[in-house]
Design a protein around this motif. Structure first.
Motif, PDB file in Angstrom:
ATOM      1  N   TYR A   1       0.379  -3.623   6.211  1.00 15.94           N
ATOM      2  CA  TYR A   1       0.301  -2.556   5.216  1.00 15.94           C
ATOM      3  C   TYR A   1       0.518  -3.062   3.787  1.00 15.94           C
ATOM      4  O   TYR A   1       1.289  -2.494   3.009  1.00 15.94           O
ATOM      5  N   ALA A   2      -0.190  -4.137   3.470  1.00 19.90           N
ATOM      6  CA  ALA A   2      -0.151  -4.690   2.116  1.00 19.90           C
ATOM      7  C   ALA A   2      -1.512  -5.303   1.814  1.00 19.90           C
ATOM      8  O   ALA A   2      -2.261  -5.696   2.719  1.00 19.90           O
TER       9      ALA A   2
ATOM     10  N   ILE B   1       0.868  -1.173   0.000  1.00 25.14           N
ATOM     11  CA  ILE B   1       0.000   0.000   0.000  1.00 25.14           C
ATOM     12  C   ILE B   1       0.908   1.227   0.000  1.00 25.14           C
ATOM     13  O   ILE B   1       1.641   1.451   0.989  1.00 25.14           O
ATOM     14  N   PRO B   2       0.928   2.020  -1.068  1.00 26.76           N
ATOM     15  CA  PRO B   2       1.933   3.094  -1.194  1.00 26.76           C
ATOM     16  C   PRO B   2       1.934   4.067  -0.025  1.00 26.76           C
ATOM     17  O   PRO B   2       3.006   4.425   0.495  1.00 26.76           O
ATOM     18  N   GLU B   3       0.767   4.512   0.406  1.00 25.71           N
ATOM     19  CA  GLU B   3       0.705   5.522   1.460  1.00 25.71           C
ATOM     20  C   GLU B   3       1.088   4.969   2.833  1.00 25.71           C
ATOM     21  O   GLU B   3       1.227   5.741   3.791  1.00 25.71           O
ATOM     22  N   LYS B   4       1.263   3.636   2.944  1.00 24.83           N
ATOM     23  CA  LYS B   4       1.640   3.030   4.218  1.00 24.83           C
ATOM     24  C   LYS B   4       3.105   2.603   4.261  1.00 24.83           C
ATOM     25  O   LYS B   4       3.545   2.011   5.253  1.00 24.83           O
ATOM     26  N   LEU B   5       3.877   2.878   3.210  1.00 25.63           N
ATOM     27  CA  LEU B   5       5.262   2.410   3.164  1.00 25.63           C
ATOM     28  C   LEU B   5       6.116   3.072   4.243  1.00 25.63           C
ATOM     29  O   LEU B   5       7.026   2.440   4.794  1.00 25.63           O
ATOM     30  N   HIS B   6       5.863   4.349   4.547  1.00 24.98           N
ATOM     31  CA  HIS B   6       6.626   5.045   5.590  1.00 24.98           C
ATOM     32  C   HIS B   6       6.419   4.349   6.940  1.00 24.98           C
ATOM     33  O   HIS B   6       7.382   4.058   7.671  1.00 24.98           O
TER      34      HIS B   6
END
Length: 314
Positions: free
Chosen positions: A171-172, A108-113
């Motif tokens: 987060y995926a 999930i791009p916005e959860k990579l941090h």
């Protein structure tokens, strides 16, 4: 000579300043590929920018910065015999179960941090361990018979449970899950195969019974049609004979009435008595028989009393 020394010094200073500056500028650029996500990591302050870079291209991040990269394409985790990573668990009825499966996920791009700060780049190991535990727990809810007959349904339930946990904690997103191998005790598999064979025989017998029922029903319908045709034909023939008999009876009745009327008229016109009338009827009948060929072999004696007539041969 003094001028030459000053020029060399100046050139050296320029090189000392320009070359490192060029190097620093070059090192401040980072490239992001089309199949990657990137997080801007500052090695000087040991901090991580919370912005996710998702567009491919060349970025100026600054010296001491580089991308922590994540693949944006679908990733696969496999548990198989080739890698020696088969899952070992038990069914709901206590039988040992060995599973080979694979599933696909996407970050999930916005959860990579958050993902990187939580697991410090070790999330792959966490993914494998979490999937192992979740799949083993889900497998315990199903009997060995269900594993043998409904792998697709179990795989769907595993995917739903795994997707929820991965989305909330790792987060995926789970894209798909496939069960590729199910190993149960040989004795159970033999019993299942025998059960399947028996069910197939039952199904085959039931289909044969259904086919025979259709055949019998068809034959019954044909027999009903034949019966109806036979009854209708018999009734038609009976009605025909009845009408013919009624017609014959009416003809005889009309003929008798006509003859009675005619003989009555003759008797009245000739003023014959009863005896003379009967004699007339007698000789008239004999004449009619003779005219139609029915008097062959008979002899008639003129003036003989009809009562004294003796047939030939007697």
């Amino acid at each position: 000579m003094a001028g030459d020394g000053g020029g060399a010094l100046a050139a050296a200073c320029v090189c000392f300043i320009v070359v490192p500056a060029v190097v620093l500028i070059v090192l401040s650029f980072q490239t992001l590929e089309p199949i990657e996500y990137g997080l801007n990591f500052n090695a000087i302050t040991m901090s991580l920018d919370n912005m996710t870079y998702s567009l491919a291209g060349l970025y100026f991040l600054g010296f001491g910065h580089w991308f922590i990269r994540f693949p944006r394409v679908i990733q696969t985790i496999e548990f198989n015999n080739f890698r020696g990573t088969l899952l070992h668990t038990r069914t709901s009825d206590g039988l040992p179960l060995t599973l080979g499966l694979s599933f696909q996920y996407r970050y999930i791009p916005e959860k990579l941090h958050t993902l990187y700060l939580t697991y410090k780049g070790e999330h792959q190991t966490v993914y494998v361990n979490t999937a192992t535990a979740v799949i083993a727990n889900v497998a315990c809810n199903y009997s060995a018979y269900t594993f043998f007959n409904d792998k697709q349904g179990i795989a769907r339930d595993m995917q739903i449970t795994l997707a929820r946990i991965f989305r909330e904690q790792l987060y995926a997103n789970i894209e798909a899950l496939q069960i590729n191998q199910v190993d149960l005790p040989n004795s159970f598999q033999d019993a299942i195969l025998e059960s399947i064979s028996t069910k197939q025989n039952i199904t085959r017998s039931k289909r044969y019974m259904d086919n025979m029922q259709v055949t019998f029903q068809t034959q019954r319908m044909i027999a009903e049609q034949v019966k109806n045709q036979t009854v209708i034909l018999a009734r038609g023939q009976a009605n025909q004979k009845r009408e013919q008999a009624l017609a014959n009876a009416r003809m005889v009745e009309q003929t008798v009435l006509a003859e009675m009327t005619s003989y009555g008229n003759v008797t009245a016109m000739l003023e014959l008595g009863t005896k003379e009338g009967l004699d007339y009827l007698w000789w008239d009948s004999l004449q009619t028989i003779a005219n139609t060929g029915g008097a062959t072999g008979k002899e008639f004696l003129v003036g003989l009393d009809p009562a004294a007539y003796i047939k030939g041969g007697k």
